[in-house]
Design a protein around this motif. Structure first.
Motif, PDB file in Angstrom:
ATOM      1  N   ALA A 117       0.832  -1.202   0.000  1.00 18.10           N
ATOM      2  CA  ALA A 117       0.000   0.000   0.000  1.00 18.10           C
ATOM      3  C   ALA A 117       0.869   1.256   0.000  1.00 18.10           C
ATOM      4  CB  ALA A 117      -0.934  -0.007   1.212  1.00 18.10           C
ATOM      5  N   SER A 118       1.943   1.242   0.770  1.00 22.86           N
ATOM      6  CA  SER A 118       2.851   2.391   0.834  1.00 22.86           C
ATOM      7  C   SER A 118       3.533   2.617  -0.507  1.00 22.86           C
ATOM      8  CB  SER A 118       3.899   2.186   1.931  1.00 22.86           C
ATOM      9  OG  SER A 118       3.296   2.034   3.191  1.00 22.86           O
ATOM     10  N   PHE A 119       3.855   1.522  -1.205  1.00 23.48           N
ATOM     11  CA  PHE A 119       4.502   1.646  -2.504  1.00 23.48           C
ATOM     12  C   PHE A 119       3.575   2.317  -3.519  1.00 23.48           C
ATOM     13  CE2 PHE A 119       5.251  -0.075  -6.783  1.00 23.48           C
ATOM     14  CZ  PHE A 119       6.542   0.406  -6.994  1.00 23.48           C
ATOM     15  N   VAL A 120       2.282   1.977  -3.485  1.00 20.31           N
ATOM     16  CA  VAL A 120       1.322   2.596  -4.402  1.00 20.31           C
ATOM     17  C   VAL A 120       1.266   4.112  -4.166  1.00 20.31           C
ATOM     18  CG1 VAL A 120      -1.106   2.739  -5.046  1.00 20.31           C
ATOM     19  CG2 VAL A 120      -0.056   0.513  -4.669  1.00 20.31           C
ATOM     20  N   VAL A 121       1.187   4.507  -2.907  1.00 17.69           N
ATOM     21  CA  VAL A 121       1.153   5.929  -2.577  1.00 17.69           C
ATOM     22  C   VAL A 121       2.431   6.619  -3.051  1.00 17.69           C
ATOM     23  CG1 VAL A 121       1.087   7.622  -0.702  1.00 17.69           C
ATOM     24  CG2 VAL A 121      -0.374   5.590  -0.602  1.00 17.69           C
ATOM     25  N   ALA A 122       3.576   5.996  -2.766  1.00 15.54           N
ATOM     26  CA  ALA A 122       4.860   6.571  -3.167  1.00 15.54           C
ATOM     27  C   ALA A 122       4.967   6.680  -4.688  1.00 15.54           C
ATOM     28  CB  ALA A 122       6.005   5.720  -2.612  1.00 15.54           C
ATOM     29  N   MET A 123       4.441   5.677  -5.396  1.00 18.59           N
ATOM     30  CA  MET A 123       4.499   5.696  -6.848  1.00 18.59           C
ATOM     31  C   MET A 123       3.716   6.868  -7.420  1.00 18.59           C
ATOM     32  SD  MET A 123       3.143   2.860  -9.585  1.00 18.59           S
ATOM     33  CE  MET A 123       1.462   3.468  -9.412  1.00 18.59           C
ATOM     34  N   TYR A 124       2.535   7.132  -6.845  1.00 14.68           N
ATOM     35  CA  TYR A 124       1.723   8.237  -7.344  1.00 14.68           C
ATOM     36  C   TYR A 124       2.347   9.580  -6.996  1.00 14.68           C
ATOM     37  CZ  TYR A 124      -2.152   5.596  -9.222  1.00 14.68           C
ATOM     38  OH  TYR A 124      -2.918   4.790 -10.012  1.00 14.68           O
ATOM     39  N   VAL A 125       2.975   9.676  -5.842  1.00 14.49           N
ATOM     40  CA  VAL A 125       3.695  10.909  -5.496  1.00 14.49           C
ATOM     41  C   VAL A 125       4.833  11.132  -6.480  1.00 14.49           C
ATOM     42  CG1 VAL A 125       5.167  12.019  -3.772  1.00 14.49           C
ATOM     43  CG2 VAL A 125       3.083  10.849  -3.052  1.00 14.49           C
ATOM     44  N   TRP A 126       5.545  10.060  -6.837  1.00 10.21           N
ATOM     45  CA  TRP A 126       6.644  10.175  -7.783  1.00 10.21           C
ATOM     46  C   TRP A 126       6.137  10.599  -9.164  1.00 10.21           C
ATOM     47  CZ3 TRP A 126      11.313  11.305  -8.610  1.00 10.21           C
ATOM     48  CH2 TRP A 126      11.992  10.921  -9.774  1.00 10.21           C
ATOM     49  N   LYS A 127       4.947  10.134  -9.548  1.00 12.50           N
ATOM     50  CA  LYS A 127       4.403  10.516 -10.848  1.00 12.50           C
ATOM     51  C   LYS A 127       4.049  12.004 -10.895  1.00 12.50           C
ATOM     52  CE  LYS A 127       2.786   6.057 -12.508  1.00 12.50           C
ATOM     53  NZ  LYS A 127       3.669   6.074 -13.683  1.00 12.50           N
ATOM     54  N   LEU A 128       3.788  12.606  -9.749  1.00 17.44           N
ATOM     55  CA  LEU A 128       3.585  14.056  -9.727  1.00 17.44           C
ATOM     56  C   LEU A 128       4.876  14.784 -10.060  1.00 17.44           C
ATOM     57  CD1 LEU A 128       1.382  14.427  -6.513  1.00 17.44           C
ATOM     58  CD2 LEU A 128       0.643  14.763  -8.877  1.00 17.44           C
ATOM     59  N   ILE A 129       6.004  14.179  -9.707  1.00 16.17           N
ATOM     60  CA  ILE A 129       7.304  14.782  -9.979  1.00 16.17           C
ATOM     61  C   ILE A 129       7.831  14.362 -11.346  1.00 16.17           C
ATOM     62  CG2 ILE A 129       9.694  14.970  -9.141  1.00 16.17           C
ATOM     63  CD1 ILE A 129       8.592  14.230  -6.347  1.00 16.17           C
ATOM     64  N   ASN A 130       7.604  13.108 -11.686  1.00 17.90           N
ATOM     65  CA  ASN A 130       8.119  12.548 -12.934  1.00 17.90           C
ATOM     66  C   ASN A 130       6.977  11.856 -13.681  1.00 17.90           C
ATOM     67  OD1 ASN A 130      10.171  11.740 -14.807  1.00 17.90           O
ATOM     68  ND2 ASN A 130      10.181   9.710 -13.864  1.00 17.90           N
ATOM     69  N   PRO A 131       6.096  12.643 -14.328  1.00 22.59           N
ATOM     70  CA  PRO A 131       4.863  12.080 -14.910  1.00 22.59           C
ATOM     71  C   PRO A 131       5.054  11.412 -16.264  1.00 22.59           C
ATOM     72  CG  PRO A 131       4.936  14.436 -15.280  1.00 22.59           C
ATOM     73  CD  PRO A 131       6.171  14.103 -14.481  1.00 22.59           C
ATOM     74  N   PHE A 132       5.781  10.313 -16.273  1.00 25.64           N
ATOM     75  CA  PHE A 132       5.983   9.572 -17.511  1.00 25.64           C
ATOM     76  C   PHE A 132       5.509   8.135 -17.312  1.00 25.64           C
ATOM     77  CE2 PHE A 132       9.014  13.064 -17.661  1.00 25.64           C
ATOM     78  CZ  PHE A 132       8.759  13.587 -18.916  1.00 25.64           C
ATOM     79  N   VAL A 133       5.196   7.482 -18.421  1.00 31.39           N
ATOM     80  CA  VAL A 133       4.617   6.143 -18.428  1.00 31.39           C
ATOM     81  C   VAL A 133       3.318   6.167 -17.624  1.00 31.39           C
ATOM     82  CG1 VAL A 133       5.043   3.697 -18.127  1.00 31.39           C
ATOM     83  CG2 VAL A 133       6.980   5.234 -18.451  1.00 31.39           C
ATOM     84  N   LEU A 134       2.356   6.938 -18.115  1.00 31.39           N
ATOM     85  CA  LEU A 134       1.057   7.053 -17.461  1.00 31.39           C
ATOM     86  C   LEU A 134       0.066   6.073 -18.071  1.00 31.39           C
ATOM     87  CD1 LEU A 134       0.751  10.956 -17.313  1.00 31.39           C
ATOM     88  CD2 LEU A 134       1.386   9.419 -15.449  1.00 31.39           C
TER      89      LEU A 134
END
Length: 254
Positions: A224-241
């Motif tokens: 669950a923590s990884f999913v949250v972290a992944m979405y936070v990272w996509k805010l910074i690096n929004p590639f492979v959406l």
């Protein structure tokens, strides 16, 4: 899910323009434009230094209007929002955002206006928060955002010993109670409409939520923590959406 506000706008669009896809895409664009306009005001509210009421305020070296414009531009053009605007099904996100912003704005007005006007503004906040949640369930979280702002602006300064009129602090407690009650009332309403499936629970379906297959608490928490972290990272690096994540697109951490 129970999203009558979104369904109503779909039906109105279909009644006016038929099943023409361009009409639905146009509605998405209009609602998104409204949300962006409201986001400008919300950014100003967040950035504004209430202790300097009426004076020029600067944030990271930018004047308040400029900062609000830049911050809202990031919201408007961020790639992570692409699917919500481009895909017809994304209308739920856009409506929830627009009503959520309105709820936030009226909550702020309820703090600064007199008793009568403040009560009306708080009532408007309650109504808009419900409309946001009836467009898409996560819209209910705007109540938590408003509640957190009450804590940050009044409760924490009071604990630090900042001078504050007792009536101001009590008013904040009352508003917080109203926000919490509004959220509880919505959940009870959803349970009445949908039964046990409130639309906010994790669910028992493996396809809906692979976390239910986690064999240990550690695996559950890490995944669950990884999913949250992944979405936070996509805010910074929004590639492979992706427009949507299917079953096991994000595997469990064993």
């Amino acid at each position: 899910s129970y999203r009558p506000v979104t369904t109503l706008l779909y039906r109105i669009t279909a009644a006016i323009a038929g099943m023409e896809p361009r009409a639905f895409h146009m509605v998405n664009s209009v609602v998104n434009a409204a949300a962006v306009g409201l986001a400008v005001k919300c950014t100003e509210i967040v950035a504004y230094d209430t202790s300097k009421s009426g004076k020029a305020v600067y944030v990271v070296g930018l004047s308040l209007p400029t900062f609000a414009l830049v911050a809202t531009a990031l919201y408007a053009f961020h790639p992570i929002h692409t699917e919500s605007v481009n895909c017809i099904v994304g209308l739920a996100d856009l409506i929830a955002a627009a009503f959520g912003f309105l709820a936030f704005i009226y909550h702020d007005k309820s703090r600064t206006c007199g008793d009568r006007t403040g009560t009306r503004d708080l009532l408007a906040c309650m109504v808009f928060s419900w409309l946001s949640a009836l467009a898409k369930e996560p819209g209910l979280m705007i109540l938590a955002v408003c509640g957190a702002r009450e804590v940050a602006l009044y409760w924490l300064p009071s604990l630090r010993g900042t001078p504050m009129k007792s009536t101001v602090f009590v008013s904040s407690i009352v508003r917080f109670g109203v926000l919490a009650s509004t959220g509880v009332a919505f959940l009870l309403f959803r349970k009445y409409i949908n039964g046990e499936n409130t639309g906010l629970n994790l669910g028992d379906s493996i396809c809906d939520n692979p976390l239910v297959t986690a064999e240990t608490t550690l695996s559950y928490v890490l995944s669950a923590s990884f999913v949250v972290a992944m979405y936070v990272w996509k805010l910074i690096n929004p590639f492979v959406l992706l427009c949507d994540y299917g079953y096991n697109s994000i595997p469990l951490i064993e």
